[in-house]
Design a protein around this motif. Sequence first.
Motif, PDB file in Angstrom:
ATOM      1  N   ARG A  21       0.812  -1.236   0.000  1.00 39.10           N
ATOM      2  CA  ARG A  21       0.000   0.000   0.000  1.00 39.10           C
ATOM      3  C   ARG A  21       0.839   1.277   0.000  1.00 39.10           C
ATOM      4  NH1 ARG A  21      -3.482  -3.766   0.153  1.00 39.10           N
ATOM      5  NH2 ARG A  21      -5.290  -3.771   1.532  1.00 39.10           N
ATOM      6  N   PHE A  22       2.006   1.245  -0.642  1.00 35.00           N
ATOM      7  CA  PHE A  22       2.857   2.442  -0.612  1.00 35.00           C
ATOM      8  C   PHE A  22       2.189   3.613  -1.317  1.00 35.00           C
ATOM      9  CE2 PHE A  22       5.798  -1.100  -0.160  1.00 35.00           C
ATOM     10  CZ  PHE A  22       6.239  -0.778   1.106  1.00 35.00           C
ATOM     11  N   GLY A  23       2.187   4.745  -0.661  1.00 35.74           N
ATOM     12  CA  GLY A  23       1.659   5.970  -1.252  1.00 35.74           C
ATOM     13  C   GLY A  23       0.158   5.954  -1.484  1.00 35.74           C
ATOM     14  N   VAL A  24      -0.539   4.952  -0.954  1.00 35.69           N
ATOM     15  CA  VAL A  24      -1.991   4.882  -1.172  1.00 35.69           C
ATOM     16  C   VAL A  24      -2.709   5.688  -0.101  1.00 35.69           C
ATOM     17  CG1 VAL A  24      -3.996   3.368  -1.336  1.00 35.69           C
ATOM     18  CG2 VAL A  24      -1.768   2.582  -2.170  1.00 35.69           C
ATOM     19  N   HIS A  25      -3.442   6.684  -0.509  1.00 41.20           N
ATOM     20  CA  HIS A  25      -4.258   7.459   0.424  1.00 41.20           C
ATOM     21  C   HIS A  25      -5.397   8.098  -0.354  1.00 41.20           C
ATOM     22  CE1 HIS A  25      -2.252  11.428  -0.629  1.00 41.20           C
ATOM     23  NE2 HIS A  25      -1.524  10.537  -1.226  1.00 41.20           N
ATOM     24  N   ARG A  26      -6.265   8.775   0.347  1.00 42.24           N
ATOM     25  CA  ARG A  26      -7.498   9.284  -0.262  1.00 42.24           C
ATOM     26  C   ARG A  26      -7.230  10.107  -1.517  1.00 42.24           C
ATOM     27  NH1 ARG A  26     -10.141  13.911   0.445  1.00 42.24           N
ATOM     28  NH2 ARG A  26      -8.680  14.499   2.086  1.00 42.24           N
TER      29      ARG A  26
ATOM     30  N   ALA B  85      -7.917   8.089 -12.671  1.00 38.92           N
ATOM     31  CA  ALA B  85      -9.075   7.718 -13.478  1.00 38.92           C
ATOM     32  C   ALA B  85      -9.502   6.288 -13.186  1.00 38.92           C
ATOM     33  CB  ALA B  85      -8.738   7.859 -14.954  1.00 38.92           C
ATOM     34  N   GLY B  86      -8.560   5.469 -12.735  1.00 38.76           N
ATOM     35  CA  GLY B  86      -8.856   4.078 -12.423  1.00 38.76           C
ATOM     36  C   GLY B  86      -7.859   3.578 -11.389  1.00 38.76           C
ATOM     37  N   VAL B  87      -8.240   2.500 -10.702  1.00 32.89           N
ATOM     38  CA  VAL B  87      -7.385   1.966  -9.646  1.00 32.89           C
ATOM     39  C   VAL B  87      -7.059   0.514  -9.970  1.00 32.89           C
ATOM     40  CG1 VAL B  87      -7.170   1.526  -7.172  1.00 32.89           C
ATOM     41  CG2 VAL B  87      -8.577   3.439  -7.969  1.00 32.89           C
ATOM     42  N   GLU B  88      -5.776   0.171  -9.950  1.00 27.90           N
ATOM     43  CA  GLU B  88      -5.375  -1.200 -10.257  1.00 27.90           C
ATOM     44  C   GLU B  88      -4.851  -1.900  -9.010  1.00 27.90           C
ATOM     45  OE1 GLU B  88      -3.467  -2.659 -14.083  1.00 27.90           O
ATOM     46  OE2 GLU B  88      -1.696  -2.533 -12.811  1.00 27.90           O
ATOM     47  N   ILE B  89      -5.414  -3.050  -8.707  1.00 29.71           N
ATOM     48  CA  ILE B  89      -4.902  -3.878  -7.615  1.00 29.71           C
ATOM     49  C   ILE B  89      -3.848  -4.800  -8.218  1.00 29.71           C
ATOM     50  CG2 ILE B  89      -5.458  -5.675  -5.933  1.00 29.71           C
ATOM     51  CD1 ILE B  89      -8.343  -4.553  -5.931  1.00 29.71           C
ATOM     52  N   LYS B  90      -2.642  -4.725  -7.698  1.00 32.83           N
ATOM     53  CA  LYS B  90      -1.590  -5.585  -8.224  1.00 32.83           C
ATOM     54  C   LYS B  90      -1.551  -6.881  -7.440  1.00 32.83           C
ATOM     55  CE  LYS B  90       3.320  -6.147  -8.807  1.00 32.83           C
ATOM     56  NZ  LYS B  90       4.640  -5.678  -8.431  1.00 32.83           N
ATOM     57  N   MET B  91      -1.991  -7.949  -8.080  1.00 30.76           N
ATOM     58  CA  MET B  91      -1.885  -9.262  -7.440  1.00 30.76           C
ATOM     59  C   MET B  91      -0.618  -9.957  -7.908  1.00 30.76           C
ATOM     60  SD  MET B  91      -4.527  -9.435  -5.480  1.00 30.76           S
ATOM     61  CE  MET B  91      -4.091 -11.050  -4.876  1.00 30.76           C
TER      62      MET B  91
ATOM     63  N   SER C 151     -13.767  -2.196  -1.382  1.00 35.20           N
ATOM     64  CA  SER C 151     -13.293  -1.141  -0.484  1.00 35.20           C
ATOM     65  C   SER C 151     -12.764   0.021  -1.323  1.00 35.20           C
ATOM     66  CB  SER C 151     -12.242  -1.663   0.498  1.00 35.20           C
ATOM     67  OG  SER C 151     -10.952  -1.622  -0.052  1.00 35.20           O
ATOM     68  N   LEU C 152     -12.136  -0.299  -2.465  1.00 33.76           N
ATOM     69  CA  LEU C 152     -11.633   0.774  -3.338  1.00 33.76           C
ATOM     70  C   LEU C 152     -12.779   1.476  -4.064  1.00 33.76           C
ATOM     71  CD1 LEU C 152      -8.472  -1.102  -4.588  1.00 33.76           C
ATOM     72  CD2 LEU C 152      -8.486   1.018  -3.276  1.00 33.76           C
ATOM     73  N   LYS C 153     -13.812   0.718  -4.399  1.00 30.56           N
ATOM     74  CA  LYS C 153     -14.969   1.356  -5.031  1.00 30.56           C
ATOM     75  C   LYS C 153     -15.677   2.281  -4.043  1.00 30.56           C
ATOM     76  CE  LYS C 153     -15.845  -1.988  -8.574  1.00 30.56           C
ATOM     77  NZ  LYS C 153     -16.828  -2.319  -9.574  1.00 30.56           N
ATOM     78  N   GLU C 154     -15.803   1.810  -2.810  1.00 34.02           N
ATOM     79  CA  GLU C 154     -16.428   2.660  -1.788  1.00 34.02           C
ATOM     80  C   GLU C 154     -15.587   3.916  -1.572  1.00 34.02           C
ATOM     81  OE1 GLU C 154     -19.136   2.738  -0.005  1.00 34.02           O
ATOM     82  OE2 GLU C 154     -20.069   0.812  -0.490  1.00 34.02           O
ATOM     83  N   ALA C 155     -14.268   3.726  -1.521  1.00 35.34           N
ATOM     84  CA  ALA C 155     -13.397   4.869  -1.249  1.00 35.34           C
ATOM     85  C   ALA C 155     -13.434   5.875  -2.389  1.00 35.34           C
ATOM     86  CB  ALA C 155     -11.974   4.385  -1.012  1.00 35.34           C
ATOM     87  N   THR C 156     -13.831   5.432  -3.583  1.00 38.96           N
ATOM     88  CA  THR C 156     -13.894   6.356  -4.723  1.00 38.96           C
ATOM     89  C   THR C 156     -15.338   6.538  -5.187  1.00 38.96           C
ATOM     90  OG1 THR C 156     -13.409   4.482  -6.167  1.00 38.96           O
ATOM     91  CG2 THR C 156     -11.548   5.846  -5.551  1.00 38.96           C
TER      92      THR C 156
ATOM     93  N   LYS D 218     -14.875   5.070 -10.215  1.00 42.31           N
ATOM     94  CA  LYS D 218     -13.693   4.648 -10.982  1.00 42.31           C
ATOM     95  C   LYS D 218     -13.662   3.139 -11.166  1.00 42.31           C
ATOM     96  CE  LYS D 218     -11.871   8.593  -9.027  1.00 42.31           C
ATOM     97  NZ  LYS D 218     -10.852   9.568  -8.995  1.00 42.31           N
ATOM     98  N   PRO D 219     -13.300   2.696 -12.368  1.00 42.84           N
ATOM     99  CA  PRO D 219     -13.170   1.256 -12.554  1.00 42.84           C
ATOM    100  C   PRO D 219     -11.990   0.697 -11.764  1.00 42.84           C
ATOM    101  CG  PRO D 219     -12.522   2.431 -14.545  1.00 42.84           C
ATOM    102  CD  PRO D 219     -13.007   3.466 -13.581  1.00 42.84           C
ATOM    103  N   VAL D 220     -12.156  -0.526 -11.295  1.00 43.67           N
ATOM    104  CA  VAL D 220     -11.083  -1.205 -10.568  1.00 43.67           C
ATOM    105  C   VAL D 220     -10.537  -2.325 -11.447  1.00 43.67           C
ATOM    106  CG1 VAL D 220     -10.525  -2.600  -8.537  1.00 43.67           C
ATOM    107  CG2 VAL D 220     -12.027  -0.610  -8.308  1.00 43.67           C
ATOM    108  N   ILE D 221      -9.224  -2.307 -11.604  1.00 42.56           N
ATOM    109  CA  ILE D 221      -8.529  -3.300 -12.421  1.00 42.56           C
ATOM    110  C   ILE D 221      -7.849  -4.285 -11.472  1.00 42.56           C
ATOM    111  CG2 ILE D 221      -6.714  -3.605 -14.185  1.00 42.56           C
ATOM    112  CD1 ILE D 221      -6.985  -0.515 -14.683  1.00 42.56           C
TER     113      ILE D 221
END
Lengths: 242, 501
Positions: free
Chosen positions: B224-229, B236-242, B296-301, B305-308
């Motif tokens: 979660r480096f640098g991740v904040h509101r 424009a979009g948020v990517e979860i890196k698995m 949780s990312l959709k709620e936070a945004t 924004k689409p989640v990848i």
Amino acid sequence: MAVTLNAKALGYQPLNDAVRAATGDIEITECFGERFIAASATADKKLLIHGVPGNALGCYMDGASVVVDGNAQDAVGDTMNDGEIIIHGRAGDALGYAMRGGSIYVKGDSGYRTGIHMKQYLDKRPVIVVGGCTGSFLGEYMAGGLLIVLSLGSGDEADVGRFTGTGMHGGRMFIRSKNPPRDVPEQVVYRRAEADDIASIAPQLSRFSELFGADKELLLTSVYWLLEPNSTNPYTQMYTNN
Amino acid sequence: MAVNYIYPEQEIVRNYDRCIACRACERQCANEAHEYLPEQKKMTSDDAKCVSCHRCVSICPTRALKIVRTDHDFRKNGSWDKKNIYEVYKQAETGGVLLSSMGNPLDFPIYWDKILLNASQVTNPSIDPLREPMETRVFLGAKSQDVTRGADGKIIPKTTPQLELSLPVMFSAMSYGSISYNAHESLARAATELGIYYNTGEGGLHEDFYVYGANTIVQVASGRFGVHREYLDAAAGVEIKMGQGAKPGIGGHLPGKKVGADVSRTRMIPMGTDAISPAPHHDIYSIEDLRQLVFSLKEATAYKKPVIVKIAAVHNVAAIASGIARSGADIVSIDGFRGGTGAAPTRIRDNVGIPVEMALAAVDKRLRDEGIRDRVSVVAAGSIRNAADVVKAVALGADAVYIGTAALLALGCHLCRTCNVGKCNWGIATQQPDLVKRLNPDVGYRRLVNLMTAWKHEIEEMMGGMGINSIESLKGNRLMLRGVGLNEKELSILGIGHAGE
Ligand code: SF4
Ligand code: SF4
């Protein structure tokens, strides 16, 4: 403007929409596992939750304050940046995952991986205080901040499971216990906390007593173990450029 | 006397008839391979220090330099080639885990090169893209599953958030830390001008680049480096890196010595501390857990924004992608085993994962078979080298592709594969200020725009040749593909016929 929201009637998405739209005092009644409450909420919101909020309460939270009058579930305060979460009960696994700022006070126990990836940055120093005991992997990959486990109600011996501080490389962890922690990796050093170490956490101990009516004198005079990263033994696996 | 087991892989060849001893090569080489001998008034060089980045070759005013692969070799041996022998030497000497960078360089099959495209003849006329409109725009995100009408019979629009791309190509995740500030600026500005997206990687977003937020995909990894509101809000979009194609099952570890002032600011960790993001997200053990992070990312945004979800192409990628489609993610991104990296253990990079061509075909088929293809967009990554690869990927079922290495090549990368050392002479994979400034973002961004503009024209020409005027009609259109030199199994996984069929 104060609002009261009935979680049962709304379901989690409409509930969270309503929380997003509201400011000031927000009271949530009949909460029963609704997730993501107060996600990324800012300092203009003060929530009081009756019941049991679902996973990821206060995720990415950025300044709001949240009080839960019961238990909470997993991932409370995930990636929280600022604000305060107070839980008058127990909390689930991964409490304060990657939390960067603000504070979380839990009256009772918390689950596995409490404080995992907790970090700090400039003036941001997150605090987690757990009144009871915790599950295994306490402070896993911990990179900053302050984690205190009081183990109240379990005699004077903390039960924090196994593998405490695995991957820890920053921050400070205090465990109130007669006996030292087990399975601490060689990258972490522990010692009995001295008087000035305990004095450094007096504000958090006072806050805990004030919130939950614990015996402050007892907290200030108990035996604590202080865990910190062992800077002479970091996680540098030896690599050869190829 | 010290014995050196390793003979340099490349030799610096200087044509002394041309060399004017201007010493430019000496100044430009961060590896200090060139040296001026004042007494003899001539240049010399040390092959052992050369990484074959061609910086000196490119700047030499008299074209006096070339770098050649050495012809020094061992006795021919079918099972012990030089690479394996040298790796044993290196490990016997140091006891270290071998560390490499960029994508898998070994000689595995490249399926793109064994697939050929169709074109119209006689009956189904081709289209001239210079004369007729061609649509290369794509929208990434979940598509509506059903139509709802109001009491008046009118359709009630309920679109989920989409990313709009002017052509089906995006710049893939490369963190600030693994690449430089100027490289990020070039990518961000090019994405903005082109109407596509670049991806921050897991290193946070520099405050100077928030202005490019409308064309930015931000990444959330296990650390979660640098991740904040504000970071999430900016994007424009948020990517979860698995996972990552170059190192499936392996996480990131940026050593403290690479965390300088600026990198510390974007990652939001103190200077000089290790940035560890292990491969597993310790809160994710199931698709249900993944669903929780997605939401949780959709709620936070606020669901804007689409989640990848990005995964590495591994053996059972199709089943995993199906789970991701059901997790509520809007886009799944699949990174093949040739994908690049700033640093990865050699053994992992060279031995783990599967080709993205196979993974993509399997994922697209599985999602179609399960009737959930429209629930997610599919992005293919890891080894897309040119416009033809893009067209083939789209025909195999991708909505869009990510390019990483190709974008870095446009910025000047010469694939020397020493990014992990941090002394990139092209100002890309380095944080050293004197090197970073060699990459001028005004020039870099232009070169990226040029590359993408050229690809767009080529994509249009290939589509036109097939008689297709909208990229949507090409998506998953495997009839447009034929294999050459592939066996039955390969053809059946790719879902294409053989040439001549
Ligand atoms: S840059 Fe070319 S001309 Fe100048 S010293 Fe080097 S080899 Fe000679
Ligand atoms: S980015 Fe730089 S160091 Fe990495 S391969 Fe390219 S030229 Fe070499």
